[in-house]
Structure formats: C-alpha cells, structure tokens
Write an enzyme that holds these catalytic residues in place. Sequence first.
Site, PDB file in Angstrom:
ATOM      1  N   ALA A 116       0.836  -1.198   0.000  1.00 40.87           N
ATOM      2  CA  ALA A 116       0.000   0.000   0.000  1.00 40.87           C
ATOM      3  C   ALA A 116       0.873   1.250   0.000  1.00 40.87           C
ATOM      4  O   ALA A 116       1.997   1.251   0.506  1.00 40.87           O
ATOM      5  CB  ALA A 116      -0.926  -0.010   1.210  1.00 40.87           C
ATOM      6  N   ARG A 118       0.891   3.805   1.667  1.00 39.86           N
ATOM      7  CA  ARG A 118       1.297   4.359   2.964  1.00 39.86           C
ATOM      8  C   ARG A 118       2.576   3.712   3.489  1.00 39.86           C
ATOM      9  O   ARG A 118       3.188   4.221   4.424  1.00 39.86           O
ATOM     10  CB  ARG A 118       0.166   4.195   3.974  1.00 39.86           C
ATOM     11  CG  ARG A 118      -0.229   2.753   4.253  1.00 39.86           C
ATOM     12  CD  ARG A 118      -1.392   2.692   5.235  1.00 39.86           C
ATOM     13  NE  ARG A 118      -1.835   1.325   5.495  1.00 39.86           N
ATOM     14  CZ  ARG A 118      -2.711   0.670   4.764  1.00 39.86           C
ATOM     15  NH1 ARG A 118      -3.228   1.268   3.697  1.00 39.86           N
ATOM     16  NH2 ARG A 118      -3.079  -0.559   5.056  1.00 39.86           N
ATOM     17  N   TYR A 119       2.963   2.588   2.896  1.00 35.09           N
ATOM     18  CA  TYR A 119       4.168   1.894   3.351  1.00 35.09           C
ATOM     19  C   TYR A 119       5.383   2.181   2.467  1.00 35.09           C
ATOM     20  O   TYR A 119       6.514   2.040   2.918  1.00 35.09           O
ATOM     21  CB  TYR A 119       3.931   0.383   3.373  1.00 35.09           C
ATOM     22  CG  TYR A 119       2.822  -0.048   4.300  1.00 35.09           C
ATOM     23  CD1 TYR A 119       2.873   0.229   5.667  1.00 35.09           C
ATOM     24  CD2 TYR A 119       1.711  -0.726   3.806  1.00 35.09           C
ATOM     25  CE1 TYR A 119       1.844  -0.161   6.511  1.00 35.09           C
ATOM     26  CE2 TYR A 119       0.686  -1.121   4.645  1.00 35.09           C
ATOM     27  CZ  TYR A 119       0.756  -0.832   5.993  1.00 35.09           C
ATOM     28  OH  TYR A 119      -0.248  -1.222   6.832  1.00 35.09           O
ATOM     29  N   THR A 120       5.172   2.502   1.220  1.00 31.28           N
ATOM     30  CA  THR A 120       6.286   2.649   0.279  1.00 31.28           C
ATOM     31  C   THR A 120       6.747   4.100   0.192  1.00 31.28           C
ATOM     32  O   THR A 120       5.971   5.029   0.426  1.00 31.28           O
ATOM     33  CB  THR A 120       5.874   2.158  -1.119  1.00 31.28           C
ATOM     34  OG1 THR A 120       4.683   2.839  -1.524  1.00 31.28           O
ATOM     35  CG2 THR A 120       5.618   0.664  -1.104  1.00 31.28           C
TER      36      THR A 120
END
EC number: 5.6.2.2
Length: 820
Positions: A116, A118-120
């Site tokens: 997602a 928001r993680y990368t």
Amino acid sequence: MSQTEHHISIEQEMRKSYLEYSLSVIIGRAIPDVRDGLKPVHRRILFAQQELGNSYTRPPKKCARIVGDVIGKYHPHGDSAVYDALVRMAQDFSMRDPLEEGQGNFGSIDGDAPAAMRYTEVRMSRLASEFLSDIDKETVDFRPNYDNSLEEPIVLPTKVPNLLLNGSSGIAVGMATNIPPHNLGELCNALLKIIDDPDVPIDNLLNIIHGPDFPTGGFIYVGQGLYDAYTKGRGTVKVRGKVEIEERKKGAQSIVIREIPFGLNKSSLVEKIAILVNERKIDGIADLRDESDRKGIRVVIELKKGVIPEIIINALYKFTPLETSFGINMLAVVDNRPQLLTIKSALTYFLDHRREVIVRRTRFELNKAEARLHILIGLIHALDHIDEVVNLIRSSSTPAEAKIRLIERFSLSEIQAQSILDMRLQRLTGLEREKLEEEMHELQTKIAWYESILGDTKILWGVIRDEVTGIKEMYTTPRRTEVIRETLTNIEIEDLIPDDDVVITLSRRGYIKRTNLAIYQQQRRGGKGVAGLHTSEDDFVQEFITTTNHQFLLLFTNKGRMHQLKVHQVPEGSRTAKGTHIANIVPLEKEEWVTTILTVREFSDNKFFLFATRKGMVKRSSASYYARSRRTGLLAVGLREDDELIMVKEVTNNDFIVLATAEGFAIRFSCEDVRNMGRGAAGVKGIALRPGDSVVACLILQEKQDTPAIMTVSNLGYGKRTSIDLYRVQTRGGKGIINFKVTQKTGLVIGAKPVSDDNALVLLTSTNKIIRMSVDEVRSAGRATMGVRLVKLDDGAYVVGFDTVDGTVDDSCDDATINT
C-alpha cells in the site's frame, strides 16, 4: 419570462460529444506526447515531485504524499490510477531506465502487487531530474489546473528522448499505441547523426538503432516486421527468452531460463510449463522449480536422462509465452493530434522540442543577463560620482524624491535608481567596485554567447549536440536485449528428432510405448526377446508396429473415432517398461478403447483403409480423408446402434478380406467388392450374421503373403489352424461358410489370425496367465472341426485374447518378436 428554445439534432450532438470524449482520452489520458514521451499522469507525478523537492539528492517521501499532491493539485482521478503509474515508473522490469527510485515493496515480475502507498517511499531518479531541467526558465508553456488554482506544464523540457527510451503503451478510443523501449546510447547516436545530417535516410539510422532494448533482456529477431515498424510505424517482432543448458550429475542435463520476454509474468510462465508437463504435451521433464532471487531470474527445468535439451527448448518456445510477438504501433500526440511515427520522425520531433526549449531558455537567460547588466551599469555610474550621489540622497526629504532626483541628474532608469537606493554602504569600497566591474564583463560575455545562439543556427545545434552527448555519457547502459538479424522461422520439433526406426507396442489393457528398434535387434542376438512383449503378468501386446519417428500414428477406437499424432509423440519406454496408458495421450470416453493402430507417412488418395465392425459392416476409405484430426478425435466411420469398430487395416485392390464370427462362420471376398466411401459413411454389409452372432476378427490376406493357414481360437481354450485354400472366395454380404465347429465344449470363437509354421502363439486367460506355444504344435484341421485343446483352464476361466509372434517358442522364449 420568455424562454428561448433551441432544437438540436441528437445525431449531431452525439457525434460532437463522442468526438470531444475521444480527443480527451487520446490527448489527456492514453497516448503519450511525442516531445517528452509522457502521458499526463506521469508528467503530473514528476512535476508534483519537483514542487515537493522530492529529487534524487534528498531523502524519499511516502508515496501517499506524492499521490495526494498529484490528485489534489493536478490529476482529479482515483488514487489507485496514480499510484499504479508511480509504481510502474519505479519497476526496473517495466521501465528500461526507471524514473523513480523506490523503497519498499513495488511488486515483482511474478505479478505480485505492490505494498500500500502508505508503506512505500519514492524519489525521482537522477535521470528523471533531466526531464525537469530548466523548467523554471520559461522553457515550456503552463496551463491552469483543473480548478484554476494552480498551473501545470503542458510538456516537460526533457533532455531525454523518453518516448523511445522507455516506450509506451495505451488504448484510446479507436486507436492504440505500443512503443517498445530502446537503448539510450543508440538513441543518442541516432540523434547526433540527424543533427549532423538532417536528411539522413532511415536505413542509415537502422544501422545505429539495432532494435528494441527490453529491460528483461532476451532475444529479438530483426526482420521485415521491425523494418516496417521503423519505416512505416507499424510492425511485429518476435521476442524470445534466454535459456542455458547446464550439465548435472550422471550425464543428466537441465535447462535454465535466465531472461524472459518483456511484459511476461514469470510465475505464469512456470505455471504454463507445469500444465504442459502434466498434460504430456511436453515430455522428458523430471523437475521444475523457480530459483529466482534478487540476483536475477533462474527457472530450472531438470530433464530426464537421455532427453535432448534442444527438443525441450524448442517445445518451450512453441507452446509457452517464452516466445512472444511484440506488435509495434508507434502512435503519439503531435500538435494535439495523434500521429503514426517512423523512427526518424520520432527523433526529429524530439530534436525540434529541444531546439525550442534551448531557444526559450536562452532568451530567458539573455533577458535576465541584460537586466542585471543594466543595474550594474547604474551602480558603477553611481560609484563614479559617489560623493554627489550621497549628498543628493541626504538632501532629499523622501526616497521617492531621491529616486526622481537621481534619474534626472544622472539619466538613470527607475530600476537603476532604485538599485542605487537599495545599495548597502559596503558596496562603496574599492573592492566591491572591482567585483561589480568583473561581474559586468562576465555578463557582457554571456550576453554575447546568448545572442550568438539565437542568431546562429549552427551554434544552436552545437549546444543541442553537446547536451545529447552529455546525456549519452552520463546515463547510457549496456544493451540488454540481444539482436539476431534474421527472421525467426518456426522450427518444428521433428527438425530436431532423427527419423529413427522404432517399435510401437500397444497392450491389451491399453498401455503404449515407443522403443528404438535397435534394442529389439540386439535382443535377438541372445537375450530373452519375449520380455519386451508384455507389460505385466496379466497383460500382453495387442499391437506391434515397426515404423519411424516422423510418421503419423493413427489410433482407432471401438466407437469409430480416430486420434492422430506423430510417432515421436508417444512416450519412449525401455524394452521391459510397462508404457503409458493411452488415455493419458488421447482423450477417451467412458467404455472406449483403442482397437487398432496404424502408421502412415503421407495421406495419399491412392492409399486405402478397410474398416470392419462387430455387426459385419465393412468400409473402404481413402487415407486422404483422415489427413486432419481434432484434439477430441475425428469420426472415422459411422457406426450403427449397438455396433463397434473391431479393426482397421491398410489394403489394396488385390487383397482379400476374411471376416470370422463368434459362432464359427467366416467369409472371404475380394477387396474390390468394397467401394470407396466417405469418412462418415457406415459402410456396406460384409457378412450376413445369424441372430446373436458377431464378427470377432478381420483378416487381410495379401496376394503375395506367405501365410498358408488361419489360426482360430475359442474362449474355452480350443484352437486349430486351417489352410487358406479351404476358404473359397465368395460374394460380399453372404452368410459365409463354417470356419470352426462351435460347441458347448469349445465355447465361442474369440479371434482368428493368419499364421505360418514358424510362428508362435501367445494366449492370455481370464486368470492372468500367459501361455506360449509354437504354431506347428497345433495340428492342421479342416474348417468344420473344433480343433484341439490349446490350454487347460481352471474352473470358470476362459481365454480373453491371443496373438502371434515370429519364431518358435521354447522354454526360454528366445528370439521371439511380435508378428507385424
């Protein structure tokens, strides 16, 4: 209040609206711009990163931040579309030269989804910075964003020929584009060639640009398809993955796939190979595993011992996406209109764009330098009269009055006067004066250079040449896709298989195998040849054919269907191997089995097959009717209700046909009595059966065949051989004559075969016993006799089948081979 009504044609309105929608999709979504090679979403991503300071020299930012800025400021679409585009720009297997540097899970070549947003995290690559170089120098036009609150660039002032470097693909309304990636070094060399010679022929450019250069490597076959793509805008090229052959222990070998075609999902490729192995479309693979890691792709295919790796490689190319076609359609937006491009026109449009960017940049720099020079002239003039300037300023009551008096006294402009008023006192030192004079001389030199660029086309193209050379030296990487300058022709598997003599055996229980004939020939010199004639204690060979690898193998079933394959497609087995069940090679229905196998090299109109059914029907058909087949089989003969096919033989007009029935009757007639009929025909009556009777055997007696007798066997173990001369030739369709005296003691006839004195007899009982004896042990008898007991059966047992073999049979069964 009056209202004005306007009547419009719905046809015209739909045409107008659809055209507007089409242009919106073409220009604003699916087709890249020829100048920067970007679609709007990619352009907006890079510009938003520029505005955020998300460059390669700074730490990466969360992808969610980038996506949020893009959709909030410039791209009013779903976040998934923007994130997918951002992810693709960071994938080194999707982009020849990625424009993003990602941290985290950005997906894989196996088709795994990225994490997602928001993680990368992501930042522009160094190459991407060249797309935005000089964007703040009025090099490109800007337009309002979707809500008129901000401005965005119409195109980026890129120094990189991105349209051809990373390629593009997209589907618009009524049109599509599919441009492959290329090598940056080759593109830059082609640009330099066009700069030196704008009229250079395309053929000369093709000596520089060798073909697409995919990020996943592989082979590309250069032929007419690529030439058409580069000269006309459309064409197709063949792309193959790259494989290696590795040696294993004990002489075995492995095929290792190291590179795959562009856009191919590796896990799907592995899955496809596994399916083909399970379906036995590719035979000879012992193990399949994916050993890929961060170092690269490594799919290992372990081969069985003795398998020729080139055959498997060719099968992989033929049946899997390891070989694909890449359709090139070089469509891009030129002046707000879609246009099909040649390789030269694509490069020329990029150079035109660079020329415009450099001209606009130079004008911006020139204006800036001239404005600064104008100020410096005023400052130096003030320093020349510093005392008077200071007194004038001190005697003025307001800054505005001081500005006016400076303008009037020294003939200055407002900008010069304001600069003097803004000048710090430290500028009054002698050192500062020298700096101002030095800066003025530098500006004068720059202005002269800028004016030369704008005034001399050769100098302008020299600047472009220097920039192209700089990009080439900074970012070029070695070519990954190997170019093979030949048209790829489909190599048939047969081209790699020698047309050796082989033996095809089919057992009564349906097990089939292919064995090299040399093994049987060697066995006859001293081994137990009969060991190769049965697959297990309860089975024996029903069909034994000597043929070659390249011939067609025809398998006829009891339900009148025919399956066709090449002999080499039958799995190979050793002399003593059980073989492969026929149902694993061709699809069979319930209660369906193969009754006859034939081999032919060609399907000639002069070659004929004879069909015989359980109900006494016979049919002769040209072999040419059976040249084609389907995966599910082909109707070979039209069977009537409760009838089944018992035998198919190749015949000539000079042959004789003998039909034998279960009740002990037989009829002999000429093959000429059976006319040639179509593939779906049921045939004609061969023998008039008595109630309850059925045909159990069909014999083909060739005119020159040395088979003086017919061996007839009953299900209770009785048998006899009768001279062929005792079977007179009759008219087809009669009731026939007595062949075997059927009694309660003998049981019904199960079959009849032509034999000679040097043959041997092999019988299989219902209790899975195999009995072998020499034919000369069975006394010759007349037609109307029941013969002698061939085998003593246990209570309730019966004979289920028999066959003949060449050679006498002693206790060791040496030198026996199946009668062909």
